[in-house]
Structures are given as structure tokens and as C-alpha cells.
Design a protein around this motif. Structure first.
Motif: not given
Length: 187
Positions: A174-179
Motif C-alpha cells: 500500500a505504501k508503494a501505491a501511495a507513493e
């Protein structure tokens, strides 16, 4: 300062409800698990639902305080703090007693949107979304409301996915998508 009996009961009940759920936890189970008599429980709370509301209030205060503090400790810019929210979630997912979000569970068990427990659970989610929206505005994003909603949805999805897949990875995915979303909002 030593917590009073009511505060101790709420703290103990929080652990029991988190472990077993709200409907599955009757007053007899609460007595056994907390070591507090029914008489004492009813002295402090008229109903089980009143106790649940007190538990949710405590959980909201503790969860938000911890999440927001960790976001601030892990990053010193609004954009960094938005991404750090996923690192804070990852830490939570690694806790031995992690069983997902108490507010998602409460909302699912008390589905009537007019029910006080459902309302209190929704209010918790609004507090988090508002915090994310404030950070998104501070980043200078083109549409901070949309960015905050997108990050919020990624967080909620990671929380649920971590429970069902028994995995720590959803926070980092999810962090990668948020970035990606953050970079697009700032471009």
C-alpha cells in the motif's frame, strides 16, 4: 496516577472485545476474562453497549495518538508523514495480538448507521481521514481531498488484507501505491 476501577474495566474489556468481537463476548465472558463482577460492571455501565462505547472511545484515543505520533517520528515533512503512516501500520501488523481494526469490526457487527456504536466507529475513521487531509493540503497536492481519500483507502485495505492473508506485506504494498499517488498529485 492510578487508574480508577472504571478505567481498569474499560482497558480490560478493550482487550477482550478486540480478541473475541462484540457480539461473541457476553457479560459472563467479560466477568471471566476481566476478573470484574457483573455487579461491578453494571455499577459503571448500564448496558454492554455503554461499555462498548467507552472501549471504542479509549481505543480511538490510543490508536490516533500512537499513529499520529509515529508518523511524526518517522518523517519530518507532510509528504513523508503520509507515507510513514504505512510504516506505522506495518509496526502494528507485527504486534503479537494484531487482529485488525476494532472500528471496522464494530461497524460490521453494528451495521445500522444510526446505532451509536456504528456512529462512533465512523467518527474514528473521519478523524483519521481529516488528519490525512490536513497533511495532504500541507504537501501542496493539486487535489488534497482526493489524495487523502486515496491514501485512506489504501490504509484501510492494508489493515483488512493483513488480517485475512496473515501477512505483514500489505502495508508495504500500500505504501508503494501511495507513493505513486503522492508523486502524481505533486507533479
Amino acid at each position: 496516577m492510578r487508574p480508577n476501577k472504571r478505567d481498569e474495566l474499560v482497558r480490560k474489556a478493550l482487550k477482550v472485545f478486540y480478541r473475541y468481537g462484540f457480539h461473541a463476548t457476553g457479560m459472563d465472558k467479560l466477568v471471566v476474562e476481566t476478573g470484574v463482577s457483573k455487579t461491578s460492571m453494571y455499577k459503571h455501565f448500564r448496558t454492554k453497549e455503554d461499555l462498548i462505547l467507552a472501549v471504542l472511545k479509549l481505543r480511538d484515543e490510543e490508536f490516533c495518538e500512537n499513529l499520529f505520533r509515529r508518523m511524526n517520528e518517522l518523517a519530518d515533512t507532510p509528504a513523508g508523514q503520509l507515507l510513514a503512516s504505512f510504516d506505522a501500520l506495518n509496526e502494528w501488523f507485527h504486534e503479537k495480538e494484531y487482529r485488525g481494526c476494532m472500528f471496522i469490526k464494530a461497524g460490521a457487527e453494528f451495521q445500522d448507521v444510526a446505532h451509536p456504536i456504528h456512529k462512533q466507529s465512523a467518527e474514528h475513521k473521519k478523524i483519521i481521514l481529516n488528519y490525512l487531509t490536513d497533511l495532504a493540503r500541507k504537501t501542496g497536492a493539486r487535489d488534497p481531498d482526493d489524495l487523502a481519500c486515496q491514501i485512506f483507502l489504501l490504509q484501510e485495505g492494508a489493515i483488512v488484507t493483513a488480517v485475512f492473508l496473515k501477512s505483514y506485506e500489505p502495508a508495504q504494498h500500500a505504501k508503494a501505491a501511495a507513493e505513486v499517488l503522492l508523486n502524481a498529485a505533486l507533479a
